[in-house]
Design a protein around this motif. Structure first.
Motif, PDB file in Angstrom:
ATOM      1  N   ARG A  93       0.840  -1.200   0.000  1.00 14.02           N
ATOM      2  CA  ARG A  93       0.000   0.000   0.000  1.00 14.02           C
ATOM      3  C   ARG A  93       0.868   1.241   0.000  1.00 14.02           C
ATOM      4  NH1 ARG A  93      -5.046  -0.334   4.301  1.00 14.02           N
ATOM      5  NH2 ARG A  93      -6.418  -1.636   3.024  1.00 14.02           N
ATOM      6  N   LEU A  94       0.322   2.330  -0.539  1.00 11.35           N
ATOM      7  CA  LEU A  94       0.979   3.629  -0.435  1.00 11.35           C
ATOM      8  C   LEU A  94       0.588   4.289   0.876  1.00 11.35           C
ATOM      9  CD1 LEU A  94       0.346   4.965  -4.053  1.00 11.35           C
ATOM     10  CD2 LEU A  94       2.539   4.179  -3.123  1.00 11.35           C
ATOM     11  N   ALA A  95       1.531   4.990   1.485  1.00  8.76           N
ATOM     12  CA  ALA A  95       1.250   5.746   2.708  1.00  8.76           C
ATOM     13  C   ALA A  95       0.205   6.822   2.434  1.00  8.76           C
ATOM     14  CB  ALA A  95       2.535   6.382   3.233  1.00  8.76           C
ATOM     15  N   THR A  96      -0.557   7.169   3.449  1.00  7.33           N
ATOM     16  CA  THR A  96      -1.646   8.143   3.273  1.00  7.33           C
ATOM     17  C   THR A  96      -1.494   9.412   4.115  1.00  7.33           C
ATOM     18  OG1 THR A  96      -2.988   7.073   4.988  1.00  7.33           O
ATOM     19  CG2 THR A  96      -3.295   6.307   2.718  1.00  7.33           C
ATOM     20  N   LEU A  97      -0.623   9.405   5.110  1.00  6.56           N
ATOM     21  CA  LEU A  97      -0.581  10.532   6.051  1.00  6.56           C
ATOM     22  C   LEU A  97       0.305  11.684   5.610  1.00  6.56           C
ATOM     23  CD1 LEU A  97      -0.475   8.731   9.515  1.00  6.56           C
ATOM     24  CD2 LEU A  97      -2.449   9.743   8.366  1.00  6.56           C
ATOM     25  N   GLY A  98       1.231  11.436   4.683  1.00  7.73           N
ATOM     26  CA  GLY A  98       2.113  12.514   4.235  1.00  7.73           C
ATOM     27  C   GLY A  98       2.893  13.113   5.386  1.00  7.73           C
ATOM     28  N   ASN A  99       2.898  14.435   5.472  1.00  8.06           N
ATOM     29  CA  ASN A  99       3.686  15.130   6.498  1.00  8.06           C
ATOM     30  C   ASN A  99       3.172  14.931   7.914  1.00  8.06           C
ATOM     31  OD1 ASN A  99       5.631  16.236   4.816  1.00  8.06           O
ATOM     32  ND2 ASN A  99       4.380  18.023   4.322  1.00  8.06           N
ATOM     33  N   GLU A 100       1.959  14.399   8.065  1.00 11.17           N
ATOM     34  CA  GLU A 100       1.403  14.211   9.406  1.00 11.17           C
ATOM     35  C   GLU A 100       1.837  12.902  10.050  1.00 11.17           C
ATOM     36  OE1 GLU A 100      -2.823  14.697   9.192  1.00 11.17           O
ATOM     37  OE2 GLU A 100      -2.697  16.884   9.117  1.00 11.17           O
TER      38      GLU A 100
END
Length: 323
Positions: free
Chosen positions: A300-307
């Motif tokens: 899966r690709l990460a979803t939170l980004g900078n958070e």
């Protein structure tokens, strides 16, 4: 403890990100400031203390309303003693004592871990990991880092080096890595690694692909440029991405066969290539994993980004209050 809040701190060489969260992981306040690395990084910890105290006063909050502060940091972390050494992008060459100093300055319990581990906790708790007990996180940035959560626990290993996914060997005769050995995943699938592969493949390429022209003209390229050109059908760029995705898929297959997590989550700047990267990587992954792993471990690709950093840092407080 249910009504208490948590503070997450994501310490980086350029900026320090802060957040106040509920115990359920909901961000209620966010702010950031520049990292002052002057004078051997001696201003960083006082700046963090001052910023937290300033914002608590701003929001009319007291230390006793907080279950703890969690922080992710570069460098070698001693979690038990709350110390850091060798965080060179922070200018921390000597031993630094964040736990001792921040607890004294804020009167709030403090917990610390490596930034890649912390991002793994964030993606597991509130991101692509769906709060599963078994999640592996891989971050593809300037280098490659990772974090492993198994049976609901973050793995550290005997000397804190569990999750060094960037140093999985994918080609024993490959490029020399900064760690001193040859053929690490980081040398080919990090942002700098993609550019290195592109430069080498361009030397052998005889066509008139745009990527080839750019490199022959001495233009600066980035991993983003390589992926963008590949998406447009550039033959050389496509060949580069195929090679990088093959290496990445092979490394992730070995991780899948070893750990069999519910998800292997891919984050970091290179992951901005999105499904284009994921789909190519998945083909190699699925061709090289044990059949049962193929059915049960998903990329899966990460979803939170900078958070991810602040959320994961905050979850350190929960991790340390499990027992």
């Amino acid at each position: 403890m249910e009504d208490q809040k948590i503070i997450g701190v994501d310490l980086g060489g350029t900026s320090i990100k802060f957040a106040i969260l509920t115990m359920e992981g909901e961000i209620q306040q966010r702010w950031s400031q520049q990292t002052n690395i002057l004078d051997e990084g001696s201003h960083i910890i006082p700046d963090i203390i001052e910023s937290i105290n300033h914002h608590l006063a701003l929001y009319d909050m007291k230390p006793e309303q907080f279950a703890g502060i969690g922080m992710g940091t570069p460098g070698s972390v001693d979690r038990h003693n709350g110390t850091v050494i060798g965080a060179f992008n922070l200018n921390w060459k000597q031993l630094v004592y964040p736990k001792r100093d921040i607890e004294a300055g804020t009167h709030i319990p403090f917990y610390i871990d490596n930034d890649a581990n912390v991002a793994a906790l964030g993606e597991r708790w509130e991101g692509a990991g769906d709060n599963q007990d078994d999640v592996t996180f891989v971050t593809l940035g300037t280098g490659i880092g990772g974090g492993i959560i198994a049976d609901g626990r973050l793995l550290h290993g005997v000397s804190g080096s569990a999750g060094e996914i960037g140093h999985v060997t994918i080609d024993p005769n490959g490029y020399l890595c900064t760690c001193g050995k040859h053929g690490c995943l980081e040398t080919v699938a990090s942002a700098t690694g993609v550019v290195r592969v592109a430069r080498d493949m361009a030397e052998e390429y005889a066509g008139d692909a745009k990527l080839k022209v750019m490199l022959d003209d001495g233009e600066e390229i980035s991993s983003k440029i390589v992926f963008d050109l590949a998406k447009e059908g550039d033959q050389l760029a496509t060949a580069v991405v195929d090679r990088v995705s093959n290496y990445l898929g092979l490394a992730l297959a070995n991780i899948g066969n070893t750990l069999n997590p519910a998800f292997i989550v891919i984050g970091g700047g290179v992951s901005a290539a999105g499904d284009f990267l994921l789909d190519k990587t998945r083909k190699t992954f699925e061709a090289n994993v044990f059949p049962n792993v193929r059915e049960n471990t998903k990329l899966r690709l990460a979803t939170l980004g900078n958070e991810a950093g602040v959320i994961g840092a905050a979850s350190l407080v929960l991790e340390n209050n499990k027992d």
